[in-house]
Design an enzyme around this catalytic site. Structure first.
Site, short mmCIF file in Angstrom:
data_model
loop_
_atom_site.label_atom_id
_atom_site.label_comp_id
_atom_site.label_asym_id
_atom_site.label_seq_id
_atom_site.Cartn_x
_atom_site.Cartn_y
_atom_site.Cartn_z
N ASP A 100 0.86 -1.18 0.00
CA ASP A 100 0.00 0.00 0.00
C ASP A 100 0.90 1.23 0.00
OD1 ASP A 100 -1.68 2.20 0.76
OD2 ASP A 100 -3.09 0.76 1.59
N ASP A 122 -6.91 5.70 -8.77
CA ASP A 122 -8.33 5.71 -8.38
C ASP A 122 -8.76 7.13 -8.02
OD1 ASP A 122 -8.38 2.96 -8.68
OD2 ASP A 122 -7.81 2.58 -6.60
N LYS A 126 -15.65 11.23 -3.91
CA LYS A 126 -16.30 11.96 -2.80
C LYS A 126 -15.28 12.87 -2.09
CE LYS A 126 -19.87 8.61 -1.92
NZ LYS A 126 -20.01 7.23 -1.54
N TYR A 198 -5.39 0.97 -18.79
CA TYR A 198 -6.50 1.91 -18.72
C TYR A 198 -6.41 2.96 -19.81
CZ TYR A 198 -8.82 0.46 -14.42
OH TYR A 198 -9.56 -0.23 -13.48
N1 SAM Z 1 -1.98 1.97 -13.56
C1 SAM Z 1 -2.86 0.97 -14.16
C2 SAM Z 1 -3.35 1.44 -15.49
O1 SAM Z 1 -3.23 2.66 -15.78
O2 SAM Z 1 -3.83 0.64 -16.29
C3 SAM Z 1 -4.02 0.60 -13.22
C4 SAM Z 1 -4.99 1.70 -12.89
S1 SAM Z 1 -6.21 1.21 -11.67
C5 SAM Z 1 -7.50 2.35 -11.91
C6 SAM Z 1 -5.49 1.79 -10.16
C7 SAM Z 1 -4.62 0.76 -9.49
O3 SAM Z 1 -4.00 1.36 -8.34
C8 SAM Z 1 -5.37 -0.46 -8.99
O4 SAM Z 1 -4.72 -1.62 -9.43
C9 SAM Z 1 -5.31 -0.31 -7.46
O5 SAM Z 1 -5.34 -1.55 -6.79
C10 SAM Z 1 -4.00 0.43 -7.27
N2 SAM Z 1 -3.93 1.20 -6.02
C11 SAM Z 1 -4.90 2.01 -5.53
N3 SAM Z 1 -4.53 2.54 -4.36
C12 SAM Z 1 -3.29 2.07 -4.11
C13 SAM Z 1 -2.37 2.25 -3.03
N4 SAM Z 1 -2.69 3.03 -1.99
N5 SAM Z 1 -1.19 1.62 -3.08
C14 SAM Z 1 -0.89 0.83 -4.13
N6 SAM Z 1 -1.72 0.60 -5.18
C15 SAM Z 1 -2.91 1.22 -5.17
#
Ligand code: SAM
Length: 220
Positions: A100, A122, A126, A198
């Site tokens: 994380d 992400d 909100k 993405y």
């Molecule tokens: N970067 C990739 C792409 O552009 O295709 C994935 C985008 S996806 C919307 C966001 C990713 O960030 C997810 O796999 C999620 O699990 C990861 N993620 C979100 N919060 C995180 C955190 N605090 N630490 C590590 N990874 C995180």
């Protein structure tokens, strides 16, 4: 991202020589030791936080064998999907970390990182969740601690409200914008850019992709 529990993800991560499962307590085994102990070279280190299925960082690692890359992902069930790509890579310069981002400073020493990539993070739409956004001042403060003084942060997203928020947060935290684009692929796929999973999806849908590169003022 919709998460499906993939059976055996933890085990596959644990047995793969190029992945590290952090548990929030084993930071001292790595902090300040990435070059010497893990990569065994003195090359720069670039990290991607929230790498998802790993397309972007795996391609970067393939194209840049003289840079060490760390792909960080919070969920085992997502990280496991990057393993096949990693297995096909013939270089040693890419390691995946199940971690994380909140724990960054437990695993990296001051000035240890040369560049940070955030791709399609992400949005946490909100207001009350704004601090969870990976471009909030909370997270910028963590990046400030681990990034070299002349290091860079690069962010891409198709989410315009998140991008605008991120630019404001940069300013509030005293970062300087080096490059800002509100439609990176306006004239077709941008040169010198690796698309993430993405990004490919949203580009196909015709969504404008935003990107900034930023650094901290040296005097701060
Ligand atoms: N970067 C990739 C792409 O552009 O295709 C994935 C985008 S996806 C919307 C966001 C990713 O960030 C997810 O796999 C999620 O699990 C990861 N993620 C979100 N919060 C995180 C955190 N605090 N630490 C590590 N990874 C995180």
């Amino acid at each position: 991202m919709r998460l499906r529990n993939i059976r055996g993800s933890q085990e596959r991560i644990l047995e793969n020589p190029y992945t590290i499962q952090t548990d929030g307590t084993n930071g001292e085994d790595y902090k300040g030791l990435w070059r010497e102990r893990i990569f065994q070279n003195s090359n720069p280190i670039h990290i991607e936080i929230g790498m998802g299925k790993g397309q972007f960082i795996t391609q970067l690692a393939k194209e840049n064998p003289n840079i060490n890359f760390l792909g960080i992902e919070k969920y085992s069930s997502v990280l496991v999907r990057a393993l096949d790509k990693r297995d096909a890579l013939e270089t040693d310069n890419l390691i995946f970390l199940r971690m994380d981002a909140e724990n960054l400073t437990s695993y990296f020493a001051p000035d240890e990182i040369d560049k940070i990539y955030l791709n399609f993070s992400d949005p946490w739409p909100k207001d009350r969740h704004a601090k969870r956004r990976l471009t909030s001042t909370n997270f910028l403060a963590l990046y400030d601690k681990i990034l070299k003084k002349d290091g860079y942060l690069q962010f891409k997203t198709d989410n315009r409200p998140l991008f605008d928020f991120s630019l404001e947060q940069l300013e509030e935290a005293g970062w300087t914008q080096d490059e800002v684009s509100f439609d990176l692929h306006k004239n077709g796929p941008a040169p010198n850019n690796i698309m993430t999973e993405y990004e490919e999806k949203f580009y196909q849908l015709g969504n404008p992709i935003c990107r900034f590169v930023a650094h901290r003022d040296m005097d701060n």
